[in-house]
Write a protein that holds these residues in place. Sequence first.
Motif, short mmCIF file in Angstrom:
data_model
loop_
_atom_site.label_atom_id
_atom_site.label_comp_id
_atom_site.label_asym_id
_atom_site.label_seq_id
_atom_site.Cartn_x
_atom_site.Cartn_y
_atom_site.Cartn_z
N PRO A 1 15.26 1.93 1.22
CA PRO A 1 15.26 0.47 1.35
C PRO A 1 14.88 0.06 2.76
O PRO A 1 15.27 0.68 3.75
N ALA A 2 14.11 -1.01 2.85
CA ALA A 2 13.62 -1.48 4.15
C ALA A 2 14.75 -2.09 4.98
O ALA A 2 15.53 -2.91 4.49
N VAL B 1 10.49 1.11 0.35
CA VAL B 1 9.32 1.56 1.09
C VAL B 1 9.07 3.03 0.77
O VAL B 1 9.97 3.86 0.88
N PHE B 2 7.85 3.33 0.35
CA PHE B 2 7.39 4.69 0.11
C PHE B 2 6.34 5.01 1.16
O PHE B 2 5.45 4.19 1.43
N GLY C 1 -0.24 6.95 3.49
CA GLY C 1 0.13 5.69 4.09
C GLY C 1 1.49 5.20 3.63
O GLY C 1 2.32 5.98 3.16
N ALA C 2 1.70 3.89 3.75
CA ALA C 2 2.99 3.28 3.41
C ALA C 2 2.78 2.17 2.41
O ALA C 2 1.79 1.43 2.46
N PHE C 3 3.74 2.03 1.48
CA PHE C 3 3.62 1.12 0.35
C PHE C 3 4.99 0.53 0.09
O PHE C 3 6.00 1.23 0.16
N VAL D 1 14.55 2.93 5.43
CA VAL D 1 13.28 3.07 6.13
C VAL D 1 13.18 1.88 7.09
O VAL D 1 13.14 0.72 6.67
N VAL D 2 13.17 2.17 8.38
CA VAL D 2 13.11 1.14 9.40
C VAL D 2 11.67 0.66 9.51
O VAL D 2 10.77 1.45 9.80
#
Length: 221
Positions: free
Chosen positions: A56-57, A173-174, A179-181, A88-89
């Motif tokens: 989680p962001a 957040v993955f 990359g990041a999604f 996930v920061v």
Amino acid sequence: LFLTGTMDMAEDESMAVIATPVLSNAVERLEGPWSPGAHALRGMVPLRRGDAVRGPAYTIRLRRAAKPASTNVEALLKAYDDAPAGSVVVVDVVDEVGGAVLGDIIAHRLKAIGVAGVVVAGPVRDLIGLEEFGPPIWYAQATMLGLEMAETATEVQIELSVGGTRVAPGDLVFADIDGAFVVPEATMAALTPIAAGVTAREEQWHRSLAEGRSLLETLRA
């Protein structure tokens, strides 16, 4: 693919770290053509090739402060200290703040806290130290310059716009080598079985190609 990643995942497939290309394809099937672009955090480079995370962001926005103050330093350091384990920061840098917003000291603290990963839409430094001491990290650019903490204003757990992509606190957040999604948590229940189907279909295509079939034969099957 459903990856093991760097987190301690449950056996339930819904808790897997889904590869970002698979997740992108799943979003397109769920939301329609061109939709994955609204979920991609573009330009994020992985520090380590093999890292893959989900969490989680926890959001931080940094911008130039109206005036220097010691309280700015305290607020910035507290923002990093308060990052929850497993999160996930996501750091968004709005203005020029002097230099890197993440170096090996802050990264070491984040790893000690137990964050799943860090996504920095801005500059980082101490790349060797980040590899040694930090959690999985994705970043936009590297620099040797340091952050002017006393001249930086910090906002925590607010909705961000990272390159036009919305990131709200608690969004999933993955991030991996591609990359990041970001995906709203409420969407994951619908996305997970679609992603599993995408993975199964791609495995079928690879078997077909390994057997010597053409792309036309394989993708039309």
